[in-house]
Design a protein around this motif. Structure first.
Motif, PDB file in Angstrom:
ATOM      1  N   ASP A  13       0.833  -1.203   0.000  1.00  0.00           N
ATOM      2  CA  ASP A  13       0.000   0.000   0.000  1.00  0.00           C
ATOM      3  C   ASP A  13       0.873   1.260   0.000  1.00  0.00           C
ATOM      4  OD1 ASP A  13      -3.029   0.808   0.818  1.00  0.00           O
ATOM      5  OD2 ASP A  13      -1.552   2.191   1.680  1.00  0.00           O
ATOM      6  N   LYS A  14       0.534   2.177  -0.890  1.00  0.00           N
ATOM      7  CA  LYS A  14       1.346   3.392  -1.037  1.00  0.00           C
ATOM      8  C   LYS A  14       1.219   4.281   0.199  1.00  0.00           C
ATOM      9  CE  LYS A  14       0.362   6.453  -4.483  1.00  0.00           C
ATOM     10  NZ  LYS A  14       0.303   7.839  -3.975  1.00  0.00           N
ATOM     11  N   ASP A 225      -1.942  -3.080  -1.813  1.00  0.00           N
ATOM     12  CA  ASP A 225      -2.665  -1.814  -1.981  1.00  0.00           C
ATOM     13  C   ASP A 225      -3.984  -2.048  -2.702  1.00  0.00           C
ATOM     14  OD1 ASP A 225      -3.487   0.800  -2.532  1.00  0.00           O
ATOM     15  OD2 ASP A 225      -1.420   1.491  -2.743  1.00  0.00           O
ATOM     16  N   ILE A 226      -5.095  -1.755  -2.034  1.00  0.00           N
ATOM     17  CA  ILE A 226      -6.407  -1.949  -2.663  1.00  0.00           C
ATOM     18  C   ILE A 226      -6.546  -1.038  -3.891  1.00  0.00           C
ATOM     19  CG2 ILE A 226      -7.656  -0.300  -1.190  1.00  0.00           C
ATOM     20  CD1 ILE A 226     -10.021  -2.382  -1.280  1.00  0.00           C
ATOM     21  N   VAL A 249      -4.837  -8.316   0.332  1.00  0.00           N
ATOM     22  CA  VAL A 249      -5.165  -6.927  -0.029  1.00  0.00           C
ATOM     23  C   VAL A 249      -5.685  -6.194   1.213  1.00  0.00           C
ATOM     24  CG1 VAL A 249      -6.629  -5.487  -1.492  1.00  0.00           C
ATOM     25  CG2 VAL A 249      -5.774  -7.670  -2.367  1.00  0.00           C
ATOM     26  N   GLY A 250      -5.251  -4.970   1.423  1.00  0.00           N
ATOM     27  CA  GLY A 250      -5.753  -4.164   2.539  1.00  0.00           C
ATOM     28  C   GLY A 250      -7.228  -3.842   2.334  1.00  0.00           C
ATOM     29  N   ASN A 275      -8.239 -11.079   7.754  1.00  0.00           N
ATOM     30  CA  ASN A 275      -7.405 -10.905   8.943  1.00  0.00           C
ATOM     31  C   ASN A 275      -7.651  -9.501   9.488  1.00  0.00           C
ATOM     32  OD1 ASN A 275      -5.411 -10.497  10.792  1.00  0.00           O
ATOM     33  ND2 ASN A 275      -3.803 -11.482   9.590  1.00  0.00           N
ATOM     34  N   ASP A 276      -8.159  -9.443  10.704  1.00  0.00           N
ATOM     35  CA  ASP A 276      -8.603  -8.160  11.259  1.00  0.00           C
ATOM     36  C   ASP A 276      -7.600  -7.507  12.190  1.00  0.00           C
ATOM     37  OD1 ASP A 276     -10.759  -6.741  10.581  1.00  0.00           O
ATOM     38  OD2 ASP A 276     -12.218  -8.104  11.494  1.00  0.00           O
ATOM     39  N   ASP A 277      -6.365  -7.946  12.154  1.00  0.00           N
ATOM     40  CA  ASP A 277      -5.364  -7.506  13.109  1.00  0.00           C
ATOM     41  C   ASP A 277      -4.732  -6.190  12.634  1.00  0.00           C
ATOM     42  OD1 ASP A 277      -3.848  -7.748  15.298  1.00  0.00           O
ATOM     43  OD2 ASP A 277      -2.334  -9.069  14.384  1.00  0.00           O
ATOM     44  N   GLY A 278      -4.990  -5.087  13.294  1.00  0.00           N
ATOM     45  CA  GLY A 278      -4.409  -3.802  12.865  1.00  0.00           C
ATOM     46  C   GLY A 278      -5.041  -3.348  11.571  1.00  0.00           C
ATOM     47  N   GLU A 279      -4.231  -3.257  10.512  1.00  0.00           N
ATOM     48  CA  GLU A 279      -4.766  -2.935   9.191  1.00  0.00           C
ATOM     49  C   GLU A 279      -5.360  -4.224   8.622  1.00  0.00           C
ATOM     50  OE1 GLU A 279      -5.064  -0.291   7.372  1.00  0.00           O
ATOM     51  OE2 GLU A 279      -3.791   1.242   8.295  1.00  0.00           O
TER      52      GLU A 279
END
Ligand code: S3P
Length: 419
Positions: A13-14, A225-226, A249-250, A275-279
């Motif tokens: 992700d940028k 990066d989505i 993918v975020g 995966n819901d950890d942080g980002e």
């Protein structure tokens, strides 16, 4: 076999890559960044912090930032070159405003025409000394470091760059600084600053930060990066006989507007391994779908602002009408994305009209190849490259190399899925 098939891991992700370098530079110790985006924009951020005395090592896919703490930057001996990067310009300005040195920053022709008053206004409110050297509200900028005052800023635009600039300056202020935006924009700054040990509090569309945090180096794995995945989501949906898996993918809810709108258009996208950890991240399984038009506006806009060029192309292939509104911000991106989308989609035979804050697209007309002008805007080039794989006849893209800003291997990744 027809259609697109296979798995793809899109680059990091940028927005998150930029922030990891910046906050890592201001933290004490070594921050290890994995799956860092090696696009030109993020390399501009690295180069700026190196010029301020930060040792940053780069190997393939990994970056080590040897941070020196909140007050560890040193005066650069030359102008900081931000290249094409609005994120670098606006975020770094918030940091530079509170230093004990002066400096200048400048970038390419696109950066020199992008609005900087949106950060000059709140920074000035905090006592910063920031000047547009040509007096036109754009870069080049001169910033003389000052002691900053805490402030509350009501931002007229939903912009994560403005919000982040104010929060970063707030780390050097004499009290709690806060910023309210009309609609919540991407929240990577808030999440990552807290991960490094700062105290950022978010309530609705207001974020506030306590001054003088002790930032401690952390390991960061950057999600895909989505905004880059968006091109392959579109290609998979529009190319008949396709099934592709986009890995890791975020899907941060402040960034996932593309997924919400795809669903509203009838897309077949399944989220796997969430995966819901942080980002938060997920694998996206994308299958060919028959798309129909929709209305894109209101609070979803900041969550898909960079994906609108791709969504406009999808709308031209979809049945029925798509209305894009509340998106005047498109005019001040790397190009005027309303004008440039209308210009180029019209050349392909689409029925598209510009409005003050978006565009109206009557989809379903037969489209054909054309000469596309990217206006050196990476997101325009990638959106039309996808269009080019679907239509009959040759499609050429003027300035197509600009994809190196956010996705240097874009063309080869697109080609690989079609092999
Ligand atoms: C970004 C924020 C958005 C987006 C840009 C990256 C960021 O810009 O368009 O590509 O990393 O904060 P605005 O904050 O101007 O909306």
């Amino acid at each position: 076999m027809t259609g697109l098939h296979g798995e793809l891991t899109v680059p990091g992700d940028k927005s998150i890559s930029h922030r990891a370098v910046m906050f890592g530079s201001l933290a004490k110790g070594t921050t290890r960044i994995t799956h860092f985006l090696e696009g030109a924009d993020c390399l501009s951020t690295i180069s700026c912090f190196r010029k301020m005395g930060i040792d940053i090592e780069k190997t393939d896919g990994e970056v080590l930032v040897h941070g020196k703490g909140l007050h560890g930057l040193s005066a650069p001996s030359e102008i900081l070159d931000v290249g094409n990067s609005g994120t670098t310009t606006r975020l770094i300005s918030g940091i530079l405003a509170g230093q004990d040195f002066d400096c200048e920053l400048n970038g390419d022709a696109s950066i020199q025409s992008r609005p900087m008053k949106r950060i000059m206004t709140p920074l000035s409110l905090m006592g910063a000394d920031i000047e547009s050297i040509k007096g036109n509200g754009c870069a080049p900028l001169r910033i003389r470091g000052k002691k900053l005052h805490a402030a509350h800023y009501n931002s007229p635009v939903a912009s994560a760059q403005v919000k982040s600039c104010v929060l970063l300056a707030g780390m050097y202020a004499d009290g709690i600084t806060s910023v309210t935006e009309p609609v919540l924009s991407r929240n990577h700054t808030e999440l990552m600053l807290n991960y490094f040990g700062a105290h950022v509090n978010s309530i609705d569309t207001t974020a506030s930060i306590e001054p003088e945090p002790f930032l401690e180096a952390r390991d960061i794995t950057v999600p895909g990066d989505i905004s880059s995945a968006a091109y392959f989501i579109a290609a998979g949906l529009l190319t008949s006989g396709s099934e592709i898996l986009l890995k890791n993918v975020g899907i941060n809810p402040t960034r996932d507007g593309m997924l919400r709108i795809c669903k509203a258009m009838g897309a077949d996208i399944t989220l796997l391994n969430v995966n819901d950890d942080g980002e938060p991240t997920a694998d996206l399984l994308v299958r060919t779908s028959t798309l129909h038009g929709t209305t894109i506006g209101g609070s979803v806009i900041p969550a898909l602002i960079d994906e609108i060029p791709m969504l406009a192309v999808m709308a031209a292939f979809a049945d029925g009408t798509t209305i894009i509104k509340d998106a005047a911000e498109l005019k001040v991106k790397e190009s005027d994305r309303i004008a440039v989308m209308v210009e180029n989609l019209s050349r392909m035979g689409a029925d598209i009209t510009a409005t003050d804050d978006g565009m109206i697209i009557h989809g379903g007309r037969p489209l054909h190849g054309a000469e596309i002008d990217s206006h050196l805007d990476h997101r325009i080039a990638m959106s039309f490259a996808v269009a080019g794989t679907i239509v009959d006849g040759p499609l050429s893209i003027l300035g197509g190399d600009c994809v190196n800003i956010s996705y240097p291997d874009f063309y080869s990744d697109l080609y690989k899925l079609g092999e």
